[in-house]
Design an enzyme around this catalytic site. Structure first.
Site, short mmCIF file in Angstrom:
data_model
loop_
_atom_site.label_atom_id
_atom_site.label_comp_id
_atom_site.label_asym_id
_atom_site.label_seq_id
_atom_site.Cartn_x
_atom_site.Cartn_y
_atom_site.Cartn_z
N GLY A 16 30.89 37.94 31.75
CA GLY A 16 30.65 37.34 33.07
C GLY A 16 29.29 36.71 33.13
O GLY A 16 28.59 36.80 34.13
N ARG B 42 27.57 32.92 35.55
CA ARG B 42 27.35 32.73 36.98
C ARG B 42 26.78 34.00 37.59
O ARG B 42 26.88 35.08 37.02
CB ARG B 42 28.65 32.35 37.70
CG ARG B 42 29.78 33.32 37.45
CD ARG B 42 31.10 32.84 38.00
NE ARG B 42 31.13 32.90 39.46
CZ ARG B 42 32.25 32.74 40.18
NH1 ARG B 42 33.39 32.49 39.56
NH2 ARG B 42 32.22 32.84 41.48
N ASN C 246 29.23 42.88 32.50
CA ASN C 246 29.02 42.42 33.87
C ASN C 246 30.28 41.81 34.49
O ASN C 246 30.37 41.68 35.71
CB ASN C 246 27.89 41.38 33.88
CG ASN C 246 27.73 40.71 35.21
OD1 ASN C 246 27.24 41.30 36.17
ND2 ASN C 246 28.15 39.45 35.30
N TYR D 275 38.60 48.08 43.85
CA TYR D 275 37.27 47.78 43.33
C TYR D 275 36.43 49.06 43.23
O TYR D 275 35.78 49.31 42.21
CB TYR D 275 36.60 46.76 44.25
CG TYR D 275 35.25 46.27 43.77
CD1 TYR D 275 35.16 45.33 42.75
CD2 TYR D 275 34.07 46.71 44.36
CE1 TYR D 275 33.93 44.86 42.32
CE2 TYR D 275 32.84 46.23 43.93
CZ TYR D 275 32.77 45.32 42.92
OH TYR D 275 31.56 44.86 42.49
N ALA E 9 37.43 52.17 43.00
CA ALA E 9 37.94 53.06 41.95
C ALA E 9 37.52 52.58 40.57
O ALA E 9 37.16 53.38 39.70
CB ALA E 9 39.47 53.14 42.04
N LYS F 97 34.85 50.85 39.80
CA LYS F 97 33.41 51.01 39.60
C LYS F 97 33.03 52.48 39.47
O LYS F 97 32.11 52.83 38.71
CB LYS F 97 32.66 50.36 40.75
CG LYS F 97 32.81 48.84 40.80
CD LYS F 97 32.29 48.18 39.53
CE LYS F 97 32.35 46.68 39.60
NZ LYS F 97 31.77 46.02 38.39
#
Length: 246
Positions: free
Chosen positions: A14, A17, A91, A156, A158, A160
């Site tokens: 990632g 950006r 990332n 999201y 869960a 992380k």
């Protein structure tokens, strides 16, 4: 503290950006060779190529980290080219927000596959490559959502939270090989990742932050560089919050 990453290679998923690009730029400025991986935003990738056309040491490559076979082939390609990255920053991440009762199963699976599955596969091959050199730094980008559980982000959150648990377990497995595994947990950072929030929601989130502002991508990148440096050798299995006190 000034970091020196000359003669080191960093892989940043990632990386074209937002926070990922800030991290990649920080490593380039500190002398590292950087391999930026991106999932599908061709415009962001092309913009980064143009911005760094005269800068050596940058490679930009498309890779879906949720595709285990593609990740394996990426690492085999590095091995073939005799490249052993000292640093991996995971990332890459996506959001598909919805209240759980209305969340399509595909949105659950896709977020888990990219955010958590991608970290698993990247870490798997990273530690295999790093173990022979008995040195490595892995930094995984988690989120306060994994601890706080914001509404509409069950998938999201869960993913992380799972990333933190994965990192803690892996840190114990590879410590004897001088490989550290840590997480950075950015709060509300001023990137396009949160710019699609409705104005009232963004205002509410900003009021939750004791410092009363959103963070800057460079502030996250500085923390990543520290955890990727030799100066952080006694830190592993940790999560560094960059949240303005959230």
């Amino acid at each position: 503290m000034t970091f020196d990453f000359y003669d080191q290679t960093a892989v940043v998923t990632g990386g074209t950006r937002g926070i990922g690009r800030a991290v990649a730029e920080a490593f380039l400025n500190a002398g590292a060779d950087v391999i930026c991986l991106y999932g599908g935003d061709e415009a962001a990738a092309e913009a980064m190529r143009e911005d760094f056309a005269t800068v050596g040491g940058l490679t930009i490559q498309k890779l879906d980290v949720s595709d285990a076979d593609a990740v394996r082939d990426f690492w085999r390609g590095l091995e073939k080219d005799e490249i052993v990255p000292q640093i991996v920053v995971n990332n890459a991440g996506i959001r598909r927000d919805n209240v759980l009762a209305m969340m399509p199963e595909e949105d659950w699976r896709r977020v888990m596959d990219v955010n958590l599955g991608g970290v698993f596969t990247m870490c798997k091959y990273a530690v295999q490559a790093m173990s022979g050199r008995r040195y490595g730094r892995i930094v995984n980008m988690t989120s306060p959502s994994g601890q706080l559980g914001f509404e509409g982000q069950a998938n999201y959150a869960a993913s992380k939270a799972g990333m933190v648990a994965l990192s803690k377990s892996l840190s114990k497995e590879v410590a004897r090989r001088n490989i550290t595994v840590n997480c950075v947990s950015p709060g509300f950072i001023d990137t396009d990742f949160i710019r699609d929030l409705p104005d009232d929601q963004a205002k509410r989130y900003k009021q939750m932050v004791p410092l009363r502002r959103f963070g800057k991508a460079q502030e996250v990148a500085d923390a990543v560089l520290f955890l990727a440096s030799k100066e952080s050798a006694y830190i592993t299995g940790a999560t560094l919050d960059i949240t303005g006190g959230l």
